[in-house]
Design a protein around this motif. Structure first.
Motif, mmCIF file in Angstrom:
data_model
loop_
_atom_site.group_PDB
_atom_site.id
_atom_site.type_symbol
_atom_site.label_atom_id
_atom_site.label_comp_id
_atom_site.label_asym_id
_atom_site.label_seq_id
_atom_site.Cartn_x
_atom_site.Cartn_y
_atom_site.Cartn_z
ATOM 1 N N ALA A 10 0.871 -1.104 -0.119
ATOM 2 C CA ALA A 10 0.020 0.322 -0.247
ATOM 3 C C ALA A 10 0.631 1.161 -0.296
ATOM 4 O O ALA A 10 1.007 2.311 -0.920
ATOM 5 N N GLU A 11 1.920 1.217 1.188
ATOM 6 C CA GLU A 11 3.103 2.442 1.153
ATOM 7 C C GLU A 11 3.521 2.425 -0.542
ATOM 8 O O GLU A 11 3.443 3.939 -1.064
ATOM 9 N N GLN A 12 3.866 2.002 -0.979
ATOM 10 C CA GLN A 12 4.507 1.511 -2.103
ATOM 11 C C GLN A 12 3.476 1.932 -3.228
ATOM 12 O O GLN A 12 4.298 3.276 -3.775
ATOM 13 N N LEU A 13 2.468 1.370 -3.114
ATOM 14 C CA LEU A 13 1.044 2.484 -4.227
ATOM 15 C C LEU A 13 0.600 3.427 -4.115
ATOM 16 O O LEU A 13 1.135 4.447 -5.437
ATOM 17 N N THR A 14 0.679 3.861 -3.037
ATOM 18 C CA THR A 14 0.617 5.496 -2.408
ATOM 19 C C THR A 14 1.260 6.392 -3.224
ATOM 20 O O THR A 14 0.930 7.234 -3.763
ATOM 21 N N ALA A 15 3.142 6.040 -3.531
ATOM 22 C CA ALA A 15 4.145 7.037 -3.796
ATOM 23 C C ALA A 15 4.067 7.152 -5.054
ATOM 24 O O ALA A 15 4.588 7.948 -5.496
ATOM 25 N N ALA A 16 3.066 6.426 -5.601
ATOM 26 C CA ALA A 16 3.270 6.223 -7.169
ATOM 27 C C ALA A 16 2.339 7.049 -7.681
ATOM 28 O O ALA A 16 2.310 6.989 -8.653
ATOM 29 N N THR A 17 1.774 7.644 -7.243
ATOM 30 C CA THR A 17 0.360 8.259 -7.280
ATOM 31 C C THR A 17 0.520 9.772 -7.978
ATOM 32 O O THR A 17 0.168 9.975 -9.343
ATOM 33 N N PRO A 18 2.066 10.062 -8.191
ATOM 34 C CA PRO A 18 2.536 11.442 -9.087
ATOM 35 C C PRO A 18 2.489 11.569 -10.257
ATOM 36 O O PRO A 18 2.690 11.882 -11.125
ATOM 37 N N LEU A 19 3.633 9.949 -10.252
ATOM 38 C CA LEU A 19 3.593 8.700 -11.791
ATOM 39 C C LEU A 19 2.887 8.642 -12.001
ATOM 40 O O LEU A 19 2.353 9.191 -13.535
ATOM 41 N N VAL A 20 1.191 8.477 -11.530
ATOM 42 C CA VAL A 20 0.329 7.843 -12.370
ATOM 43 C C VAL A 20 -0.787 9.070 -12.479
ATOM 44 O O VAL A 20 -1.228 9.483 -13.854
ATOM 45 N N THR A 21 -0.125 10.055 -11.738
ATOM 46 C CA THR A 21 -1.086 11.306 -12.244
ATOM 47 C C THR A 21 -0.630 11.415 -13.432
ATOM 48 O O THR A 21 -0.768 12.715 -14.480
ATOM 49 N N ALA A 22 1.127 12.030 -13.857
ATOM 50 C CA ALA A 22 1.290 12.705 -14.673
ATOM 51 C C ALA A 22 1.030 11.690 -15.922
ATOM 52 O O ALA A 22 1.491 12.399 -16.968
ATOM 53 N N ALA A 23 1.186 10.644 -15.642
ATOM 54 C CA ALA A 23 1.101 9.607 -16.941
ATOM 55 C C ALA A 23 -0.302 10.671 -17.415
ATOM 56 O O ALA A 23 -0.742 10.114 -18.887
ATOM 57 N N ALA A 24 -1.245 10.388 -16.789
ATOM 58 C CA ALA A 24 -2.491 10.666 -17.467
ATOM 59 C C ALA A 24 -2.878 12.270 -17.575
ATOM 60 O O ALA A 24 -3.827 12.604 -19.235
ATOM 61 N N GLN A 25 -1.983 13.183 -17.749
ATOM 62 C CA GLN A 25 -1.649 14.415 -18.129
ATOM 63 C C GLN A 25 -1.510 13.930 -19.117
ATOM 64 O O GLN A 25 -1.493 15.305 -20.066
ATOM 65 N N GLY A 26 -0.786 13.170 -19.497
ATOM 66 C CA GLY A 26 0.237 12.996 -21.089
ATOM 67 C C GLY A 26 -0.633 12.819 -22.253
ATOM 68 O O GLY A 26 -0.120 13.480 -23.261
ATOM 69 N N ASP A 27 -1.941 12.559 -22.317
ATOM 70 C CA ASP A 27 -2.544 12.725 -23.650
ATOM 71 C C ASP A 27 -4.040 12.392 -23.039
ATOM 72 O O ASP A 27 -4.369 11.367 -21.804
ATOM 73 N N PRO A 28 -4.710 13.433 -22.831
ATOM 74 C CA PRO A 28 -5.678 13.420 -22.352
ATOM 75 C C PRO A 28 -6.931 12.020 -22.524
ATOM 76 O O PRO A 28 -8.107 11.953 -22.492
ATOM 77 N N ARG A 29 -6.823 11.962 -24.015
ATOM 78 C CA ARG A 29 -7.917 10.932 -25.012
ATOM 79 C C ARG A 29 -7.697 9.623 -24.645
ATOM 80 O O ARG A 29 -7.813 8.994 -24.583
ATOM 81 N N ASP A 30 -6.265 9.160 -23.530
ATOM 82 C CA ASP A 30 -5.366 7.845 -23.436
ATOM 83 C C ASP A 30 -6.213 7.180 -22.227
ATOM 84 O O ASP A 30 -6.230 7.643 -21.437
ATOM 85 N N PRO A 31 -6.985 6.068 -22.172
ATOM 86 C CA PRO A 31 -7.586 5.424 -21.392
ATOM 87 C C PRO A 31 -5.965 4.732 -20.144
ATOM 88 O O PRO A 31 -6.576 3.778 -19.123
ATOM 89 N N VAL A 32 -5.856 4.173 -21.178
ATOM 90 C CA VAL A 32 -4.271 3.562 -20.506
ATOM 91 C C VAL A 32 -4.487 3.964 -18.888
ATOM 92 O O VAL A 32 -3.732 3.657 -17.860
ATOM 93 N N PRO A 33 -3.484 5.391 -18.620
ATOM 94 C CA PRO A 33 -3.176 5.355 -17.563
ATOM 95 C C PRO A 33 -4.658 5.594 -16.412
ATOM 96 O O PRO A 33 -4.229 4.479 -15.434
ATOM 97 N N TRP A 34 -6.133 5.213 -16.393
ATOM 98 C CA TRP A 34 -6.629 4.845 -15.885
ATOM 99 C C TRP A 34 -6.253 3.617 -15.917
ATOM 100 O O TRP A 34 -7.249 3.339 -14.681
#
Length: 344
Positions: free
Chosen positions: A124-148
């Motif tokens: 849980a701690e490691q996955l929570t720490a990945a949140t900024p990376l997941v957020t950055a991926a979601a902002q990469g291309d607004p059309r892309d469903p894969v980050p979600w």
């Protein structure tokens, strides 16, 4: 007399196995021809180049999937490349340092971080720490469903509340209503969420399958729900039983989907592997053998890595077992039809 009849049945079963097992291998690839998680013609060269330390082919491949909105391929390629980067990181580190704002690199980095989080003792701690990376991926291309899809996998591991799941799921389907990877991630979230029952997972999977496009792999979502039920741990607090008819219906739907793809087509390989596993659990041996024939040489790690550290060996062992079961139920001598025997 009881002992004599039991012995007779055992002898007949053994004779049937000896007579038919070898012939039932016809149409199945030899053990040495079976491949585990074989990459397609586009991913293969990118992996080879990455093995040499070159990131450019992988970068071009992911950029192409993004530009063409090939979201299903993109999802598969990201997962495979992230797995490769975990064991052979040099090429990916070079990419990250050279193009730190590349949206495809950011997506791959988020997938890698979530995969590592799932493997970590402090999950849980490691996955929570990945949140900024997941957020950055979601902002990469607004059309892309894969980050979600990545975000759904992360949320499952952190024990996110239902409201968080609903928000992530809404973002995913808004971008791609029939994306298979996002549907699988959602089903897995529901299966592990507190208070959820197998019936709720089946409800979700069956609704998605009904709404799916004609040849979409989403139609196989109920068979994944069936696999989850059939392999769930028993004991206090375990979800209740699912009617056999519902399990059979899920397998039938996946078999119909499998039949719409060519034999030995690598695209539905994982679906076919899951279907084989479910058919075996349901002891539908002849149908399992049919699906093994349709699978061809394409074994996939899932679902066999749930039962063994050697998924390929598990697949091959099960394949032999299915042949033996079918052989044991095949009459020693085939019955001739009425016309052949002189009937009218």
């Amino acid at each position: 007399m009881v002992w004599t009849m039991a012995l007779l049945r055992a002898l007949i079963r053994t004779a049937r196995m000896a007579r038919h097992t070898a012939s039932l291998a016809a149409g199945l690839p030899a053990d040495e021809e079976v491949l585990l998680d074989a990459p397609d013609d586009r991913l293969g060269p990118a992996l080879v180049a990455a093995g040499r330390g070159e990131y450019e082919p992988a970068a071009k491949l992911l950029a192409l999937t993004r530009e063409r909105a090939e979201w299903e391929n993109r999802d598969r390629y990201v997962m495979r490349l992230a797995t490769f980067a975990c064991s052979r990181p040099e090429w990916f580190e070079h990419w990250r340092q050279t193009e730190p704002d590349d949206p495809d690199m950011l997506l791959l980095r988020a997938e890698q971080a979530v995969a590592r989080g799932w493997a970590a003792p402090a999950r849980a701690e490691q996955l929570t720490a990945a949140t900024p990376l997941v957020t950055a991926a979601a902002q990469g291309d607004p059309r892309d469903p894969v980050p979600w899809r990545v975000a759904l996998d992360q949320a499952r591991g952190t024990g996110a509340p239902p409201a968080r799941f609903e928000a992530l799921w809404g973002e995913a389907v808004r971008r791609s209503p029939h994306h298979y990877g996002c549907h699988v991630a959602a089903l897995r979230f529901l299966a592990t969420a507190g208070g959820r029952s197998h019936d709720q997972c089946f409800d979700f999977a069956e609704r998605a399958a009904q709404d799916a496009l004609p040849d979409s792999l989403v139609q196989a979502l109920p068979v994944r729900a069936a696999l989850g039920h059939l392999t769930a741990s028993a004991g206090p607090g375990a979800p209740g039983p699912v009617p056999r008819a519902r399990l059979d219906s899920a397998a039938d739907l996946a078999a119909a989907l499998s039949g719409r793809y060519a034999v030995a087509d690598p695209w539905p390989a994982e679906v076919r592997n899951v279907l084989v596993c479910v058919l075996v659990r349901l002891e539908r041996w002849p149908e399992a053998l049919v699906q093994l024939g349709r699978t061809g040489p394409y074994a996939t790690s899932f679902p066999w890595d749930r039962f063994s550290d050697d998924p390929l060996g598990q697949f091959l062992e099960l394949r032999d077992g299915v042949r033996i079961e079918v052989a044991a139920s095949t009459p020693l001598r085939g019955r001739r039809g009425r016309d052949a025997s002189g009937g009218h």
